[in-house]
Design a protein around this motif. Structure first.
Motif, PDB file in Angstrom:
ATOM      1  N   THR A 114       0.855  -1.188   0.000  1.00  0.00           N
ATOM      2  CA  THR A 114       0.000   0.000   0.000  1.00  0.00           C
ATOM      3  C   THR A 114       0.891   1.237   0.000  1.00  0.00           C
ATOM      4  O   THR A 114       2.063   1.183   0.390  1.00  0.00           O
ATOM      5  CB  THR A 114      -0.922   0.046   1.234  1.00  0.00           C
ATOM      6  OG1 THR A 114      -0.134   0.314   2.400  1.00  0.00           O
ATOM      7  CG2 THR A 114      -1.677  -1.265   1.420  1.00  0.00           C
ATOM      8  N   GLU A 149       5.197  -6.714   7.733  1.00  0.00           N
ATOM      9  CA  GLU A 149       4.467  -7.447   8.765  1.00  0.00           C
ATOM     10  C   GLU A 149       3.823  -8.654   8.097  1.00  0.00           C
ATOM     11  O   GLU A 149       3.139  -8.517   7.079  1.00  0.00           O
ATOM     12  CB  GLU A 149       3.417  -6.572   9.450  1.00  0.00           C
ATOM     13  CG  GLU A 149       4.013  -5.580  10.435  1.00  0.00           C
ATOM     14  CD  GLU A 149       2.959  -4.936  11.309  1.00  0.00           C
ATOM     15  OE1 GLU A 149       2.570  -5.533  12.325  1.00  0.00           O
ATOM     16  OE2 GLU A 149       2.519  -3.825  10.952  1.00  0.00           O
ATOM     17  N   ASN A 201      -0.698   5.077   4.886  1.00  0.00           N
ATOM     18  CA  ASN A 201      -0.943   4.401   6.165  1.00  0.00           C
ATOM     19  C   ASN A 201      -2.396   3.977   6.313  1.00  0.00           C
ATOM     20  O   ASN A 201      -2.696   2.928   6.872  1.00  0.00           O
ATOM     21  CB  ASN A 201      -0.554   5.325   7.327  1.00  0.00           C
ATOM     22  CG  ASN A 201       0.923   5.231   7.665  1.00  0.00           C
ATOM     23  OD1 ASN A 201       1.456   4.150   7.883  1.00  0.00           O
ATOM     24  ND2 ASN A 201       1.587   6.372   7.695  1.00  0.00           N
ATOM     25  N   LEU A 202      -3.312   4.797   5.817  1.00  0.00           N
ATOM     26  CA  LEU A 202      -4.734   4.474   5.866  1.00  0.00           C
ATOM     27  C   LEU A 202      -5.011   3.144   5.163  1.00  0.00           C
ATOM     28  O   LEU A 202      -5.769   2.295   5.662  1.00  0.00           O
ATOM     29  CB  LEU A 202      -5.524   5.596   5.195  1.00  0.00           C
ATOM     30  CG  LEU A 202      -7.037   5.408   5.067  1.00  0.00           C
ATOM     31  CD1 LEU A 202      -7.702   5.698   6.394  1.00  0.00           C
ATOM     32  CD2 LEU A 202      -7.592   6.347   3.995  1.00  0.00           C
ATOM     33  N   GLU A 203      -4.387   2.954   4.016  1.00  0.00           N
ATOM     34  CA  GLU A 203      -4.570   1.722   3.245  1.00  0.00           C
ATOM     35  C   GLU A 203      -3.907   0.541   3.965  1.00  0.00           C
ATOM     36  O   GLU A 203      -4.446  -0.573   3.986  1.00  0.00           O
ATOM     37  CB  GLU A 203      -3.959   1.902   1.853  1.00  0.00           C
ATOM     38  CG  GLU A 203      -4.563   3.056   1.069  1.00  0.00           C
ATOM     39  CD  GLU A 203      -3.676   3.532  -0.076  1.00  0.00           C
ATOM     40  OE1 GLU A 203      -4.195   4.249  -0.957  1.00  0.00           O
ATOM     41  OE2 GLU A 203      -2.475   3.194  -0.088  1.00  0.00           O
ATOM     42  N   TYR A 204      -2.732   0.798   4.519  1.00  0.00           N
ATOM     43  CA  TYR A 204      -1.990  -0.229   5.262  1.00  0.00           C
ATOM     44  C   TYR A 204      -2.835  -0.753   6.426  1.00  0.00           C
ATOM     45  O   TYR A 204      -2.971  -1.959   6.634  1.00  0.00           O
ATOM     46  CB  TYR A 204      -0.691   0.384   5.765  1.00  0.00           C
ATOM     47  CG  TYR A 204       0.261  -0.572   6.443  1.00  0.00           C
ATOM     48  CD1 TYR A 204       1.366  -1.077   5.757  1.00  0.00           C
ATOM     49  CD2 TYR A 204       0.088  -0.946   7.772  1.00  0.00           C
ATOM     50  CE1 TYR A 204       2.260  -1.943   6.376  1.00  0.00           C
ATOM     51  CE2 TYR A 204       0.975  -1.807   8.397  1.00  0.00           C
ATOM     52  CZ  TYR A 204       2.056  -2.299   7.697  1.00  0.00           C
ATOM     53  OH  TYR A 204       2.934  -3.165   8.322  1.00  0.00           O
ATOM     54  N   GLU A 205      -3.394   0.171   7.183  1.00  0.00           N
ATOM     55  CA  GLU A 205      -4.187  -0.218   8.360  1.00  0.00           C
ATOM     56  C   GLU A 205      -5.431  -1.009   7.964  1.00  0.00           C
ATOM     57  O   GLU A 205      -5.861  -1.915   8.693  1.00  0.00           O
ATOM     58  CB  GLU A 205      -4.569   1.030   9.152  1.00  0.00           C
ATOM     59  CG  GLU A 205      -3.379   1.695   9.834  1.00  0.00           C
ATOM     60  CD  GLU A 205      -3.674   3.107  10.301  1.00  0.00           C
ATOM     61  OE1 GLU A 205      -4.841   3.553  10.108  1.00  0.00           O
ATOM     62  OE2 GLU A 205      -2.769   3.762  10.828  1.00  0.00           O
ATOM     63  N   ALA A 206      -6.018  -0.690   6.811  1.00  0.00           N
ATOM     64  CA  ALA A 206      -7.209  -1.403   6.353  1.00  0.00           C
ATOM     65  C   ALA A 206      -6.907  -2.875   6.085  1.00  0.00           C
ATOM     66  O   ALA A 206      -7.738  -3.754   6.349  1.00  0.00           O
ATOM     67  CB  ALA A 206      -7.771  -0.749   5.098  1.00  0.00           C
ATOM     68  N   HIS A 231      -4.131  -4.428   7.474  1.00  0.00           N
ATOM     69  CA  HIS A 231      -3.586  -4.942   8.741  1.00  0.00           C
ATOM     70  C   HIS A 231      -4.691  -5.446   9.661  1.00  0.00           C
ATOM     71  O   HIS A 231      -4.514  -6.448  10.376  1.00  0.00           O
ATOM     72  CB  HIS A 231      -2.783  -3.830   9.422  1.00  0.00           C
ATOM     73  CG  HIS A 231      -1.956  -4.280  10.578  1.00  0.00           C
ATOM     74  ND1 HIS A 231      -2.449  -4.329  11.872  1.00  0.00           N
ATOM     75  CD2 HIS A 231      -0.678  -4.724  10.634  1.00  0.00           C
ATOM     76  CE1 HIS A 231      -1.497  -4.767  12.676  1.00  0.00           C
ATOM     77  NE2 HIS A 231      -0.418  -5.021  11.954  1.00  0.00           N
ATOM     78  N   ARG A 232      -5.833  -4.775   9.666  1.00  0.00           N
ATOM     79  CA  ARG A 232      -6.950  -5.175  10.543  1.00  0.00           C
ATOM     80  C   ARG A 232      -7.480  -6.560  10.214  1.00  0.00           C
ATOM     81  O   ARG A 232      -8.180  -7.168  11.029  1.00  0.00           O
ATOM     82  CB  ARG A 232      -8.086  -4.146  10.441  1.00  0.00           C
ATOM     83  CG  ARG A 232      -7.820  -2.851  11.183  1.00  0.00           C
ATOM     84  CD  ARG A 232      -9.075  -2.017  11.315  1.00  0.00           C
ATOM     85  NE  ARG A 232      -9.524  -1.492  10.042  1.00  0.00           N
ATOM     86  CZ  ARG A 232      -9.152  -0.306   9.549  1.00  0.00           C
ATOM     87  NH1 ARG A 232      -8.306   0.451  10.217  1.00  0.00           N
ATOM     88  NH2 ARG A 232      -9.619   0.115   8.386  1.00  0.00           N
TER      89      ARG A 232
END
Length: 388
Positions: A10, A38, A13-18, A20-21
């Protein structure tokens, strides 16, 4: 190739967190040059995801994509995130999966204007087929609020450049819409990832959630609502695509190991094999005369034999931990999956069989760096699938 792992990249960070969840037990994997990935498992599956942040731009994305391929040798490389829509075909929140990617900044400047000379990369046929299947199945999206239209998947070209597009009337905006009028979305990383995939031989999928219209209406206030939703939808489809890719790899691996994967039918208390009176190798084990064998011990519908093999696996996992092959976190998660498999095997029944199978697949992903355990678990997954 790591047949149970897909890389997802991604830019934000917004895309990464989506993404990652959606992962269980993500652990940091450090590249020797300092890049942090990760790696986690998609809940309820054996699919592992290696997740990394590229930051903006095709050049940065290309370098990170190449690094990820060299580090993990994944089943595929998926770029997931948000994009602007060039036309009204895709609505805000919809997902666009690229059929091909344009690097639209290629051109030549002449007296009568700028002539387009794009680079183009087509999506691999296999990935396109899986994407179309998932769109038809329509089971990938999170539940939408009652008044909200569920997101749709669109297939078409994605244009990738080096600048943020937020106009319909600028000279460049008009030029893009004239020369790339089949592009559904526009963004800044897909061309770099596609080029890296082309050079490394890794299949690439580009999945974008539509967050704005790229027409001058993009604003911070609107982005606070549309960007998270678009990123979440892109992440949902990208992860579902990864799971399907890994599941297909597992089927291919079984076919390569034994010609034809054995049916999960019971014949005289054993696993039925479509190639009767023949031996079908399952790496370290085999299927012979309708019996799945692990080493010297036959494991069919005999729950006691399966429990005994689980005990042997447990002991070997412990030994690999003592030797330092498996770290503390992996060992703890492996023991948890073994406990689930053990408990479900003792319960018996079709649902218990499915639980056992999924636990063993997740365990196989955890110990992917120990070939001997992966080999034995591949055969054990087949045996567990025959229990009822």
């Amino acid at each position: 190739m790591a047949r149970d792992l897909v890389v997802i990249l991604t830019a934000l960070n917004l895309e990464y967190e989506a993404v990652h969840r959606r992962l269980d037990g993500p652990r940091v994997h450090r590249h020797e040059r300092g890049t942090r990935f990760e790696v986690g498992t998609v809940r309820g599956t054996s699919c592992r995801i290696a997740l990394a942040l590229t930051n903006k731009g095709n050049h940065a994305a290309a370098v990170m994509a190449e690094r990820a391929v060299q580090e993990f040798s994944p089943v595929a490389l998926v770029f997931a995130g948000v994009a602007g829509s060039l036309w009204d075909t895709a609505r805000l929140g919809d997902v666009v999966m690229a059929t091909h990617v344009y690097a639209y900044h290629g051109g030549t400047s002449e007296d009568d204007g700028l002539k387009a000379r794009p680079r183009v990369w087509e999506a691999p046929h296999r990935i396109s087929q899986i994407g179309s299947y998932l769109a038809r199945a329509n089971d990938w999206a999170d539940s939408a609020p009652a008044r909200e239209r569920p997101p749709q998947v669109r297939f078409g070209a994605i244009a990738a450049g080096e600048i943020v597009q937020n106009s319909k009337i600028s000279a460049e905006a008009r030029w893009i819409r004239q020369h790339y009028n089949d592009a559904l979305a526009i963004e800044m990383e897909a061309a770099g990832v596609a080029q890296a995939g082309h050079l490394s031989g890794a299949p690439v999928a580009v999945v974008r959630g539509i967050s704005d219209r790229a027409d001058g209406t993009k604003s911070s206030a609107k982005d606070r609502n549309t960007q998270p939703r678009a990123a979440a939808n892109a992440a949902a489809f990208a992860v579902r695509l990864a799971v399907e890719l890994v599941a297909e790899e597992e089927q291919i691996a079984m076919s390569e190991a034994g010609g034809n994967a054995p049916r999960a039918d019971k014949t005289e208390g054993q696993v039925s094999n479509t190639a009767h009176n023949s031996t079908v190798g399952i790496m370290a084990g085999s299927v012979h005369d309708s019996t799945v064998r692990l080493g010297a011990a036959p494991v069919g519908s005999d729950h006691l034999a399966l429990l005994a093999e689980l005990d042997r696996i447990r002991a070997d996992v412990r030994q690999h931990h003592v030797q330092g092959v498996l770290d503390d976190d992996t060992y703890r998660e492996a023991r948890a999956e073994l406990a689930i498999a053990d408990r479900a095997t003792r319960e018996n029944g079709p649902e218990a069989s499915r639980t056992t199978t999924m636990a063993l697949k997740r365990l196989r992903g955890l110990v992917a760096d120990v070939p001997e355990l992966v080999t034995r678990l591949a055969a054990l997954v087949l045996a567990a699938g025959a229990l009822s």
